[in-house]
Design a protein around this motif. Structure first.
Motif, PDB file in Angstrom:
ATOM      1  N   THR A  94     144.639  -1.002  97.527  1.00 15.03           N
ATOM      2  CA  THR A  94     144.528  -1.876  98.682  1.00 15.03           C
ATOM      3  C   THR A  94     143.973  -3.214  98.208  1.00 15.03           C
ATOM      4  OG1 THR A  94     142.221  -1.375  99.284  1.00 15.03           O
ATOM      5  CG2 THR A  94     143.925   0.155 100.059  1.00 15.03           C
TER       6      THR A  94
ATOM      7  N   ARG B  49     148.922  -0.406 105.481  1.00 11.38           N
ATOM      8  CA  ARG B  49     148.206   0.680 104.800  1.00 11.38           C
ATOM      9  C   ARG B  49     147.471   0.196 103.547  1.00 11.38           C
ATOM     10  NH1 ARG B  49     152.114   4.898 101.730  1.00 11.38           N
ATOM     11  NH2 ARG B  49     150.044   5.714 101.266  1.00 11.38           N
TER      12      ARG B  49
ATOM     13  N   SER C  22     144.930   4.025 108.746  1.00 10.81           N
ATOM     14  CA  SER C  22     145.367   2.745 108.182  1.00 10.81           C
ATOM     15  C   SER C  22     146.744   2.317 108.673  1.00 10.81           C
ATOM     16  CB  SER C  22     145.369   2.821 106.649  1.00 10.81           C
ATOM     17  OG  SER C  22     146.307   3.790 106.203  1.00 10.81           O
ATOM     18  N   GLU C  23     147.576   3.259 109.109  1.00 12.19           N
ATOM     19  CA  GLU C  23     148.926   2.927 109.537  1.00 12.19           C
ATOM     20  C   GLU C  23     149.136   3.134 111.032  1.00 12.19           C
ATOM     21  OE1 GLU C  23     152.156   3.848 106.472  1.00 12.19           O
ATOM     22  OE2 GLU C  23     150.630   5.337 105.973  1.00 12.19           O
TER      23      GLU C  23
END
Length: 355
Positions: A138, A182, A246-247
């Motif tokens: 990330t 994500r 995250s998504e």
């Protein structure tokens, strides 16, 4: 905080220490320093390749093309993972070297998670770095952070917090795009921005409610946590109750200069976050989870799924610790099946029926 873009010497600019791990000693010489480093103008030798990223004048820029440099960094990260127990780490100043090295280093150490500090407010620049890292890390979502700064400097105009994606509003930053969300570690401030002119100057709780009710991997600022622990803890609990991740998908129900309302879908329900002073009718099947000045979070938890809470949280404890597992759910009774040998519990494992 893994700093591998640059390195200091022990007593001067280039006398790096030797280090030994798992019986292998790693020693660096002038060949580990980029030949474009400013130390050359001070009379120090640097015979590595040219710097592949931004120059950093506070220490020696390291040549990551060198095999020994790579092996040393791999050993260092393996030490962090295997000896110290870190599941992941933050890469400092990732503008200083190509993202492909982050992919290689994470693979070598088996990192479960990492986040790069690519300090750039451009969505395209951040997304290109993620792709250069082969989607193995990330990155801190500076485009999200600067959208919040713009929100604050505008006096609280909530239209600064949304970007268009396929004709519909989404939370601003990497998280506005389903392909990149994500890989976004969202944040409001960090140890650098908090102490300079990039510090967020708006309503801290409104900003945290926006972040914690959005996709991405939220990273709460420690000063914010210290100042508003109970309020932020309640926001995190609401996020966890419906398992925002995250998504998670977001529907922006309403946005104007004075308000922002969005529905966020989790794995175990959904929540509605309402920010600002505007009016909005919350559906009757949502329950108020937490609220404060100019923010409110409502949740709708799927009743069919039991939940298991564990206290204290997982971690490393120097002495014995008592762990309490509590199961709750609408359908009674709720059973806990467990093992103590590391195997996955099944319906044939030891059962506790008290919840």
């Amino acid at each position: 905080d893994v700093v591998i873009n640059h390195r200091n010497g022990v007593t001067n600019w280039t006398d790096f220490p030797s280090e030994t791990y798992n019986g292998v000693t790693y020693a660096w010489g002038s060949w580990a320093i980029c030949c474009t480093d400013e130390c050359v103008s001070r009379g120090y030798e640097a015979t590595g390749g040219p710097d592949e990223g931004d120059n950093y004048e506070a220490a020696r820029d390291i040549d990551h093309r060198n095999q020994t440099v790579q092996n040393t960094i791999k050993a260092y990260l393996q030490f962090l993972k295997n000896d110290m127990g870190y599941a992941g780490w933050r890469y400092d100043m990732t503008k200083g070297f190509p993202g492909s090295y982050v992919a290689m280093y994470n693979d070598a150490a088996g990192a479960d998670f990492s986040v790069g500090e690519y300090w750039d407010g451009s969505y395209d620049a951040l997304w290109n770095w993620i792709k250069a890292a082969n989607y193995k890390s990330t990155t801190f979502d500076f485009s999200f952070k600067y959208a919040l700064n713009n929100f604050a400097s505008s006096g609280g105009d909530f239209t600064q917090l949304v970007w268009l994606y396929n004709g519909k509003y989404q939370p601003a930053g990497l998280i506005h795009n389903p392909d990149s969300k994500r890989y976004a570690t969202t944040f409001i401030d960090n140890h650098d921005t908090y102490r300079d002119n990039n510090k967020y100057q708006g309503d801290v709780l409104v900003a945290n409610a926006f972040m914690l009710c959005s996709p991405g991997v939220p990273c709460v600022s420690l000063p914010h946590w210290k100042q508003y622990k109970n309020e932020i803890k309640a926001m995190i609990a609401a996020r966890h109750a419906v398992t925002i991740h995250s998504e998670s998908s977001v529907t922006v129900n309403q946005v104007n200069s004075g308000s922002y309302v969005a529905t966020v879908i989790g794995k175990n329900g959904s929540l509605i976050v309402k920010l600002g002073s505007g009016s909005y009718t919350i559906p009757s099947d949502y329950t108020l989870a937490t609220s404060g000045n100019n923010y409110a979070i409502y949740t709708k938890v799927n009743s069919s799924s039991p939940e298991l809470s564990i206290s204290p949280a997982g971690g490393y404890y120097p002495e014995g610790v008592t762990v309490t597992l509590t199961a709750t759910g609408q359908n009674q009774p709720v059973y806990i099946y467990y093992t103590l040998d590391g195997t996955t519990p099944t319906a044939n494992s030891t059962k506790i029926s008290s919840g």
